[in-house]
Design a protein around this motif. Structure first.
Motif, PDB file in Angstrom:
ATOM      1  N   ASP A   1     -34.385  -4.258  -6.639  1.00 49.85           N
ATOM      2  CA  ASP A   1     -33.099  -4.780  -7.109  1.00 49.85           C
ATOM      3  C   ASP A   1     -31.961  -3.816  -6.798  1.00 49.85           C
ATOM      4  O   ASP A   1     -30.848  -4.241  -6.530  1.00 49.85           O
ATOM      5  CB  ASP A   1     -33.141  -5.042  -8.619  1.00 49.85           C
ATOM      6  CG  ASP A   1     -34.062  -6.204  -8.972  1.00 49.85           C
ATOM      7  OD1 ASP A   1     -34.200  -7.132  -8.152  1.00 49.85           O
ATOM      8  OD2 ASP A   1     -34.640  -6.169 -10.073  1.00 49.85           O
ATOM      9  N   ASP A   2     -32.242  -2.535  -6.827  1.00 47.51           N
ATOM     10  CA  ASP A   2     -31.242  -1.503  -6.532  1.00 47.51           C
ATOM     11  C   ASP A   2     -30.874  -1.567  -5.049  1.00 47.51           C
ATOM     12  O   ASP A   2     -31.741  -1.396  -4.179  1.00 47.51           O
ATOM     13  CB  ASP A   2     -31.821  -0.129  -6.887  1.00 47.51           C
ATOM     14  CG  ASP A   2     -30.867   1.009  -6.630  1.00 47.51           C
ATOM     15  OD1 ASP A   2     -30.469   1.223  -5.460  1.00 47.51           O
ATOM     16  OD2 ASP A   2     -30.519   1.704  -7.603  1.00 47.51           O
ATOM     17  N   GLU A   3     -29.602  -1.820  -4.743  1.00 45.10           N
ATOM     18  CA  GLU A   3     -29.189  -2.037  -3.349  1.00 45.10           C
ATOM     19  C   GLU A   3     -29.395  -0.825  -2.459  1.00 45.10           C
ATOM     20  O   GLU A   3     -29.738  -0.961  -1.285  1.00 45.10           O
ATOM     21  CB  GLU A   3     -27.736  -2.505  -3.299  1.00 45.10           C
ATOM     22  CG  GLU A   3     -27.584  -3.940  -3.770  1.00 45.10           C
ATOM     23  CD  GLU A   3     -26.191  -4.479  -3.532  1.00 45.10           C
ATOM     24  OE1 GLU A   3     -25.556  -4.109  -2.528  1.00 45.10           O
ATOM     25  OE2 GLU A   3     -25.749  -5.289  -4.361  1.00 45.10           O
TER      26      GLU A   3
END
Length: 156
Positions: free
Chosen positions: A48-50
């Motif tokens: 989820d962390d770009e």
């Protein structure tokens, strides 16, 4: 694939990440599926962390230049729903992989192989996260692929 009571249309597994225009691919899946038919998608997903996802995608491209982009679970689900499908099943499976076997499968060699191994070793030493959740064992380096399986029904 799209499945209904009359036919089945096969779509290669783990292919969304290789489509230049994933939205067009999803639209085509919906187009060939009758109303009420099922669409099944199985593909790897990114964090989820770009920033972590970006590093993960870079590593995937080093290994396989046909790789375009892995979506997060949330993005994959949203894009499936935006294509006109209603998700009826959504499951995640963590698949441990030997790094050398994974690299051998696509004949990744030379500088690309070295960069991937270096990134994994750097993360194990406390460095930048790769999104691959690496580990080291007595017989080599390992990582965990996250597979998302989604079954959706075409809305009427």
């Amino acid at each position: 694939p799209c499945r209904d009571d009359r036919s089945e249309v096969g779509v290669p597994g783990s292919s969304i990440q290789h489509i230049g225009s994933p939205a067009a691919g999803r639209r085509e899946m919906v187009h060939v599926c009758r109303f009420g038919g099922l669409v099944g998608i199985i593909d790897i997903v990114a964090a989820d962390d770009e920033a972590v996802a970006s590093h993960y995608i870079h590593i995937e491209r080093l290994r396989d230049p046909t790789h375009v982009k892995a979506l997060s679970r949330a993005d994959l689900r949203t894009q499936i729903e935006d294509a006109g499908l209603r998700v009826v099943e959504d499951a995640v499976r963590e698949v441990p992989m030997r790094l050398d076997a994974w690299l051998d499968r696509t004949r990744t060699a030379g500088a690309a192989r070295s960069q991937i191994i270096d990134a994994i070793q750097a993360e194990l030493a406390g460095g930048k996260k790769t999104g691959m959740r690496p580990s080291a064992g007595g017989d080599g380096l390992f990582f965990t692929h996250v597979w998302n399986t989604i079954v959706a029904i075409r809305n009427g």
